[in-house]
Motif scaffolding. Structure first.
Motif, mmCIF file in Angstrom:
data_model
loop_
_atom_site.group_PDB
_atom_site.id
_atom_site.type_symbol
_atom_site.label_atom_id
_atom_site.label_comp_id
_atom_site.label_asym_id
_atom_site.label_seq_id
_atom_site.Cartn_x
_atom_site.Cartn_y
_atom_site.Cartn_z
ATOM 1 N N UNK A 84 3.532 4.357 -4.808
ATOM 2 C CA UNK A 84 2.316 4.461 -5.433
ATOM 3 C C UNK A 84 1.561 3.304 -4.635
ATOM 4 N N UNK A 85 0.636 3.793 -3.632
ATOM 5 C CA UNK A 85 -0.122 2.959 -2.929
ATOM 6 C C UNK A 85 -1.538 3.106 -3.053
ATOM 7 N N UNK A 86 -2.243 1.910 -3.140
ATOM 8 C CA UNK A 86 -3.618 1.874 -3.503
ATOM 9 C C UNK A 86 -4.165 1.203 -2.234
ATOM 10 N N UNK A 87 -5.223 1.749 -1.370
ATOM 11 C CA UNK A 87 -5.587 1.241 -0.179
ATOM 12 C C UNK A 87 -6.754 0.321 -0.492
ATOM 13 N N UNK A 88 -7.388 -0.234 0.516
ATOM 14 C CA UNK A 88 -8.444 -1.131 0.596
ATOM 15 C C UNK A 88 -9.606 -0.569 -0.253
ATOM 16 N N UNK A 89 -9.749 0.870 0.186
ATOM 17 C CA UNK A 89 -11.004 1.445 -0.461
ATOM 18 C C UNK A 89 -10.867 2.063 -1.713
ATOM 19 N N UNK A 90 -9.746 1.517 -2.497
ATOM 20 C CA UNK A 90 -9.466 1.748 -3.810
ATOM 21 C C UNK A 90 -8.819 3.091 -4.245
ATOM 22 N N UNK A 91 -8.386 3.767 -3.183
ATOM 23 C CA UNK A 91 -7.816 5.194 -3.279
ATOM 24 C C UNK A 91 -6.280 5.181 -3.931
ATOM 25 N N UNK A 111 -4.082 -0.625 5.869
ATOM 26 C CA UNK A 111 -5.082 -0.368 4.756
ATOM 27 C C UNK A 111 -4.525 -0.321 3.394
ATOM 28 N N UNK A 112 -3.219 -0.637 3.192
ATOM 29 C CA UNK A 112 -2.331 -0.778 1.949
ATOM 30 C C UNK A 112 -2.835 -2.174 1.418
ATOM 31 N N UNK A 113 -3.398 -2.083 0.133
ATOM 32 C CA UNK A 113 -3.503 -3.378 -0.781
ATOM 33 C C UNK A 113 -2.573 -3.726 -1.626
ATOM 34 N N UNK A 114 -1.926 -2.489 -2.507
ATOM 35 C CA UNK A 114 -1.099 -2.598 -3.449
ATOM 36 C C UNK A 114 0.018 -1.416 -3.009
ATOM 37 N N UNK A 115 1.266 -2.117 -3.342
ATOM 38 C CA UNK A 115 2.358 -1.218 -2.985
ATOM 39 C C UNK A 115 3.242 -1.129 -4.164
ATOM 40 N N UNK A 116 3.480 -0.090 -4.962
ATOM 41 C CA UNK A 116 4.409 0.046 -5.908
ATOM 42 C C UNK A 116 5.686 1.041 -5.729
ATOM 43 N N UNK A 117 7.004 0.394 -5.850
ATOM 44 C CA UNK A 117 8.157 1.392 -5.450
ATOM 45 C C UNK A 117 8.722 1.622 -7.014
ATOM 46 N N UNK A 118 9.370 2.918 -7.019
ATOM 47 C CA UNK A 118 10.206 3.254 -8.172
ATOM 48 C C UNK A 118 11.681 2.904 -8.126
#
Length: 126
Positions: free
Chosen positions: A52-59, A84-91
């Motif tokens: 799950x990735x959230x980019x700088x533009x909050x997508x 452009x990745x600001x948050x990264x979540x891995x399962x």
């Protein structure tokens, strides 16, 4: 013989459900530059990982990683620039949680089965 077979089939189904459900999203906490560097070195994400990735533009994007290049990470229908990745979540699979949940389910089922067997063997009095 049929009761024992049914019980073991039931226990097998519970174990399989337990193993399937014991994953959780792990948020990778790091400053953006360090996060981007770790993604590029493939320390955090590998091909086949669900992310799950959230980019700088909050997508928000959720996908299975199909490729990782120097400047981008790809899923089946998505290409995201690494910078452009600001948050990264891995399962991630949690062995400890799986074992505890499995023991809890098994113990509960065995307790119920024992109570039912004792109740069935007790003489009925009115």
């Amino acid at each position: 013989m049929t009761q024992h077979t049914t019980f073991f089939e039931f226990m097998s189904i519970l174990v399989i459900i337990n193993l399937i459900g014991c994953t959780s999203l792990q948020t990778i906490e790091a400053p953006p530059d360090k996060l981007h560097e770790q993604i590029r070195r493939e320390n955090l994400v590998k091909v086949g990982d669900k992310v799950r990735i959230i980019t700088e533009n909050q997508k928000e994007h959720q996908f299975v990683v199909t490729a990782i290049y120097e400047d981008e990470i790809r899923g089946e229908d998505v290409i995201i620039p690494i910078d452009s990745i600001s948050i990264l979540e891995t399962r991630e699979f949690s062995t400890g949680k799986t074992v505890l949940l499995g023991l809890g389910i098994t113990g509960t089922v065995l307790l119920i089965a024992t109570a039912l067997l004792l109740a069935a063997a007790a003489p009925m009095t009115f």
